[in-house]
Design a protein around this motif. Structure first.
Motif, short mmCIF file in Angstrom:
data_model
loop_
_atom_site.label_atom_id
_atom_site.label_comp_id
_atom_site.label_asym_id
_atom_site.label_seq_id
_atom_site.Cartn_x
_atom_site.Cartn_y
_atom_site.Cartn_z
N ASN A 112 7.63 2.69 8.49
CA ASN A 112 8.81 2.18 7.80
C ASN A 112 8.53 1.97 6.31
OD1 ASN A 112 10.23 2.18 10.17
ND2 ASN A 112 9.80 0.03 10.64
N ALA A 113 7.34 1.50 6.02
CA ALA A 113 7.00 1.26 4.62
C ALA A 113 6.95 2.58 3.84
CB ALA A 113 5.66 0.53 4.52
N LEU A 114 6.41 3.60 4.45
CA LEU A 114 6.38 4.90 3.78
C LEU A 114 7.79 5.43 3.55
CD1 LEU A 114 3.42 6.62 5.70
CD2 LEU A 114 3.36 5.72 3.36
N ASN A 115 8.60 5.33 4.58
CA ASN A 115 9.97 5.81 4.43
C ASN A 115 10.71 5.05 3.33
OD1 ASN A 115 9.67 7.71 6.40
ND2 ASN A 115 10.63 6.50 8.02
N ALA A 116 10.40 3.77 3.25
CA ALA A 116 11.10 2.94 2.27
C ALA A 116 10.75 3.29 0.83
CB ALA A 116 10.80 1.46 2.53
N ASP B 3 0.83 -1.20 0.00
CA ASP B 3 0.00 0.00 0.00
C ASP B 3 0.86 1.26 0.00
OD1 ASP B 3 -2.10 -1.70 -0.02
OD2 ASP B 3 -2.85 -1.22 1.99
N ALA B 4 1.93 1.26 0.77
CA ALA B 4 2.81 2.42 0.75
C ALA B 4 3.36 2.64 -0.66
CB ALA B 4 3.96 2.24 1.75
N ASN B 5 3.72 1.56 -1.29
CA ASN B 5 4.23 1.70 -2.66
C ASN B 5 3.15 2.23 -3.60
OD1 ASN B 5 6.77 0.84 -1.94
ND2 ASN B 5 6.34 -1.31 -2.41
N THR B 6 1.95 1.74 -3.43
CA THR B 6 0.85 2.25 -4.26
C THR B 6 0.66 3.74 -4.05
OG1 THR B 6 -0.26 0.11 -4.20
CG2 THR B 6 -1.62 2.03 -4.71
#
Lengths: 503, 503, 503, 503
Positions: free
Chosen positions: D174-178, D136-139
């Motif tokens: 963490n996912a957003l930062n990544a 989802d963060a990637n999306t």
């Protein structure tokens, strides 16, 4: 069973406490010293520490037992990735490095304390030790650090029950022990997750509240938790008044024991926003409940009256009493004589001290606290003072006569305090100071004679001034200033032919 | 659904409790005995135990059901590294070792209890069993221990929710079971983390509060948690008054059941700081709520009046009733007649007992408690007594007549108690004691006839003295001393031609 | 954001709820049925179930929606070690086995519910399912069980935070789903650890309190937690009064949604200790907040008045409304007219219902509750009724006129109820019952026409009796019996030429 | 130690805050923008977003700092199993897809925010991100999302202590930062599990309460937790009034810091159920405590008066002050002048702002809040305003004179606001709007000159209107509307020859 009250049959204590605290041999009595935070916050430097250390010597504070000079937050500039990620001291504030500061402080016969945080950042936003416990403990040891204040900010959610918090703090305790250097370990987790339950097995003291504020009883939403369940505070906060912290302490006094103390936070004496009476009560209270006595003011500009408060050996002797037993609140009443903050209570606290009379009766410390707006005459009955030995006057001690000694009657005069300050000429001149004058010649010197020994020898400097005698079933009376305290040591009168069966 | 109330249709109980407690077959009724802590603390010795055990026999207390002689804290000198780290008994206090003490106690027909702690240290600072559960359980079993009191100090942060605390205590429970010796397992975790929820499946009883104090209702900051949410206490503390503990019990009475009991802590009867009325109320209450009845006084110097209280078979029969059902508080009211501690409440409790009338109506125990400063006449209506069977007088039992029996009317006189004490000559002389005299000839002997059998046989010693009859929808009235209690057994009167439909 | 309030712009609902509850397709409206516990406890048998099932049919209760016949605790005799440790039905109570009982109940067009416990034992001390979830779910499925009530006793310390409790209950949820048989999953964890937060994703309903008692407002120490933080109750207890549970529900009404309901516990209607007015209020309330409606009385001896309460289709239509939205408490006030239990409050609740007027305005249910000792006239303003659509009268609905329909005005007469009961001759005679008479000919039959369809068709049986019209900004007034309730359905009056902009 | 109070010696701040918040460089001052939820709920569409975005530009709101256009719940239709389980945007509501919407918004110079939930479902019942954080963060990153509001519904029991909740929220952080894209991370966990303790290290803001309601002080059972322990709320709920949330904020104001803010929830200004005075107070408060300022109304139909409130640059300059320090409540008193909801309190808040006088004295914001039914004259003494610098008037600032500037005196007139609205012709016509007229020519434009720069330049638009001067130890007085607020900026007057020692 909870171990905290002393059981007596007649006059004989039935048990002696065992050493159960963290096994580093430190803080057998509550630690004493100075920390820069309350007065200076992040404005730290080598100069501040060394000047203060020198004055602690010069003003006779060292001789009274103030031993640790503690550098609080804001001293680092991060971690050194090329050196095992060890912490880097700020070279602007500490141009010669920390080891040099430690050396200077050690050279004065004092201990050196430092600060870190069991989180990602310190409260001031500097690098925290969470995840770096071993390397940081080793760094502190290598610098000659004798004391670690270990804070609780930015703990990455590692809180919420006793197991989580104690586990987090235990890591640093183990790391400090592993260095081989005795380092006093002072938990600063603000009473979160009941540190009085688990602190003693991993550390020497634990904070029990949010940060103190230089106020007697001002309410502040940022320090909630007052009243009957104040011990259960999930939001410790800050700007906690002296009476707020006293109230929190009242519930857990029994958790204090040699090597492991409830920490009511650093002293505000000398910081200027409380009255003399309030500072006297504040200092008396901290001593009676065996909080660490860590001065928090600017020693370089200390007013004489505040030096006099901090230098009262008869009160410090209560703090450093070998029994290591905290006073307890015997009663608190609300009154109608409300002060500017809308508050009005009177309180009485008492607690056991080691006997100085050679008999088998403990001495007793008694505190009468006036939280009213106006001066009041307060009473403490022997029945209430000795209630732990039997409620409603059934304690055998109620049937004895007691010598009542006022622990503030011999307070150093402002003139004498000023003379000591004046006699200590240039800051940093170790050859001056009160010891170089006749001013302080008669003062108590705990570096030569421990409080334990001084009490055993009935040093008059430690026992206060005889004010009266209270007869069996009698009452102690004191006129107490607004927001002030009267503090007494009770010593059992010889019972002559009084036989055991008559008690 | 919560299992705790008894459902009745008409007069027939619709269910019978199954055995769900820990499966060791012990404490089918609340355990009875003696523990040294309240009176002696750490001042323990072989002599104390054996003398006390002998007197328990001599004074007829054994015959009344007091079975376990329990050695509390402070008995060890650490662990033996060369012997599997097993605990070492203090050879000064116990020169012949623990097994010898156990043998002596067993020889008297009594059980031997010991103490340890689910932590690093015991509360007194001795070696704790956390991490040593198996070796310690084996040691206890090898010594012939029949009972383990297991404390909660220094638990290394292993607390904070039910899973953590129950897990910690379960380890010792499993270790005890694994020894193969039936050892009564008594949790002493002070009510932390709701032991009433998980205690019954791993142990025989669990403490519900901080330590008791020899006081009726004195407030002490070190035992907080009073009032409506007293069951939720994260700081159990100590110096808890009798009424403080009663209040805590009121919320959880239904958790008691055969093999698994709420423990209100050891008795203070005989320790001298409460009045006779207060001790009567204290003992009545502990019996009615099925707390273990563990004497906590010095039996060697017991005043006759206190022996009389502890020796009342009609009250003990309530404790040991085969139904194993606790009384419950039906009402509590504040009054204005405040006592010296500023308190004033009146209360009524009632609870089911096994029928002694041969019918299908349970007997009923009724307690009227006067917490006022002055004597008062208290009333209990049948509607309130039987409210569990239907509120507001809808219970069918309200429509019956009941024989009211005063359970304290036949209390042994002080003269008789003194005679028993005097008849028990030298301590340790097993050939004397009340059984050797005519004094105690008519007393109840539960070692010969169990309370269950005695009740089934309508033993007059167990049923109290008929004081009156209460008619349908009637009221029981009693004049109750300050801080005292009236205690009654209600027995259903024959209904003659009364038909079921008329109920 | 919390999803629970309905957002309106003008009169258009801006969102439609998605199906987020556990994905078994059951309890789209709150489940209805009967459970033996409240009236019979452990006194269960095949006969009780089959007789009751037959009467549910005969009395027309099945046709009103009461579908599940639920066998509560005490039905097993343990596990069969030689058959995968599956549970064994008590062959004395259920000589033909459970599958046969299920078959009989299914043959009547009803669903069969059973009981187990997420612990070592059931509350009654029978074998619990903790650790046996899969085998037990399979057993239940094999027997044809349609419903599982899953209790919380003896949970081995597996409680204390949401993660622990939800994890424990999720195991059985997964096991039930894995059977492939749709089994309604009813959590009975008494509101511990906030099941309204996690219950909806694993189950169809969750208890929110300790066990109900057949009382309007009697306080009982064994059901603590009243007042403003009653939602946070670590000791659910039992003997909870109707008003105690209503108060607990008031905080969490928004958690109810199709497929996932707050369970206020089984009904006490018909058990005899409340007045008719109290039972009316109790039933009204449970319907309005979308609690499961599980009868808890002895159907075989049901008084006509109670059958009339349970058979009110206009009230049940509120419970079974397609919107699946709970009423909420709009106000509660303490008064001085205290009842026998010392209590006195008045309350108003209201909530959205699906529109039956064809317009875009939801119908509204309004409850006025009189907790006083005496009859009182209560008022509900449109401003308060529609406060969720805008406080202080800003809701557009306040500017409309509303038809007010009394949902109790058409209550079946006692004579009619008695006739129905009488018409159902011998128990077990399926050819009789109300359907075989002219008595019940006109009654609502939800097995033929669902409540959704009936409401859509404006069935007069479901809409109550028109009592008045309330004008814009007007007030509804009702004279309400002591401990009683008035219950209304509001339907928007045609607005004629009223334009959107004028709202 | 808790870092939150500013320590001053004389007039010099002793420390400077370090950047400790989540390391994404965003929200250095509290984020500003618009979110559709409060006004539209699930009724979302591309048109709503793009029209609103355009009006934010046209009405000059963008220029005032409102930057993020945030799409709340209900935008997806589930996951695409054939595309890595990524979320699918609802093609009806967003026919061109999300990236196109983002592009349009970016083209206007605004940021695009979206919504998801740290649970199985969103609060509206759509697919949640728990277990899908990375995809989802990637999306979101791929769509050009700049902001994520991350909700707390249906969290599968993953709550109950700080470790559990923080761990759950950290995964998405963490996912957003990544992703490498800077995405402002806004926690919406309603204050559960003390996010102020752990939020700053993983996110930019955290909600502190249940959902706001368009009401000043209406109580609602569904938003419990008011009073002295409101910070400890296990049931955040919804329908929380402005004063309820203000009270919750009062305890934790010190947790706000650059990059990490207490979120008091989206604004209700313009939604119509509060008075103008209430909206003024609401907006003033949110600015003073550094809450994100996220408009929650329908911009397309905004009344001129509300546009004027939202467009006050002098108030927004408090919110966006470079110091990033929240105001704190100095006092709150109950009064007898109760309003329609039965409430009546008066409050004073104050807080530090960056100095605009060039000296070393911080400016100060002062809020006087009237919760009474009637207009009242309120007073704020310098002693109270500066209590953080020393209680009871001991702060050195009390000895200075201060210029008092009214921050609402220059509020845009309704006529001017209407003119701006009228000037912005057709929605979507980017060439119109206030910038194309002479109406808004003189307004503050933060996209050209940041608030920090404007303040440094003493922009008269930001400093309010001089209303008076308060002398040393003086008092500020204001007549305040019912449920209204007076808001002032205090600026230190030149001290001329005043020497340091005289302070």
């Amino acid at each position: 069973m909870v171990f905290g009250g002393t059981l007596f049959i007649g006059t004989v204590a039935l048990w002696a406490s065992k050493a159960v605290a963290v096994d580093n041999g430190l803080a057998v009595t509550p630690q004493m010293g100075w920390d820069n935070w309350n007065a200076f916050g992040c404005d730290v430097s080598e100069t501040l520490l060394t000047q203060t250390a020198q004055l602690i010597v010069d003003y006779g504070l060292k001789d009274l037992g103030y031993h640790y000079v503690i550098l609080d937050d804001c001293w680092s500039t991060g971690r050194n990735a090329s050196n095992n990620n060890s912490l880097i001291a700020d070279s602007t504030k500490f141009p010669r490095g920390m080891a040099a500061v430690a050396d200077d402080i050690h050279a004065l016969g004092l201990g050196f304390g430092m600060y870190s945080d069991a989180g990602k950042y310190t409260c001031g936003g500097y690098a925290g030790s969470l995840g770096y416990e071993t390397v940081d403990a080793n760094t502190f040891a290598s610098w000659g650090v004798d004391y670690l204040k270990y804070d609780n900010c930015y703990n990455m959610g590692q809180a919420g029950n006793q197991m989580i918090s104690s586990g987090r703090y235990e890591v640093m305790g183990n790391a400090l022990n592993a260095t081989g250097r005795p380092i006093l370990y002072s938990l600063c987790n603000w009473g979160e997750d009941y540190p009085w339950n688990w602190g003693s097995t991993i550390a020497n003291s634990w904070r029990i509240s949010g940060d103190i504020f230089d106020s007697w009883d001002m309410a502040d939403a940022r320090c909630p938790c007052d009243g009957d369940d104040a011990w259960n505070c999930g939001l410790p906060g800050f700007h906690c008044s002296v009476t707020n912290i006293m109230n929190k302490a009242s519930f857990i006094v029994s958790k204090a024991q040699p090597g492991a103390w409830n920490d009511l936070d650093m002293l505000e004496v000398g910081n200027g926003a409380m009255t003399d009476a309030e500072y006297v009560a504040h200092f008396s209270m901290w001593a009676a409940v065996k909080s660490p006595l860590i001065m928090g003011n600017d020693i370089r500009t200390i007013p004489p009256a505040d030096l006099a408060i901090l230098s009262n050996p008869a009160v410090i002797a209560v703090s450093q009493d070998p029994s290591g037993s905290s006073a307890a609140r015997r009663w608190i009443y609300a009154t109608n004589d409300t002060d500017i903050n809308g508050r009005a209570t009177i309180q009485m606290w008492s607690g056991n001290l080691k006997s100085t009379t050679g008999g088998d009766q403990s001495d007793m410390v008694v505190l009468l606290i006036n939280g009213n707006k106006n001066t009041i005459v307060l009473n403490a009955t022997l029945a209430d003072i000795f209630v732990d030995n039997g409620p409603l006057g059934t304690a055998p001690q109620v049937k004895l006569s007691w010598e009542v000694r006022d622990l503030w009657a011999n307070r150093m005069s402002d003139d004498e305090a000023k003379a000591i300050i004046d006699a200590s000429s240039a800051v940093g001149n170790a050859t001056t100071g009160y010891n170089a004058t006749t001013i302080g010649a008669g003062r108590y010197n705990a570096t030569k004679t421990s409080y334990a020994d001084g009490l055993a020898a009935n040093s008059s400097l430690l026992l206060g001034k005889v004010s009266t005698t209270v007869q069996p079933s009698g009452t102690i009376t004191a006129t107490v200033d607004p927001h002030g305290a009267a503090m007494f040591r009770l010593r059992a009168m010889p019972t002559g032919s009084l036989k055991r069966d008559e008690l």
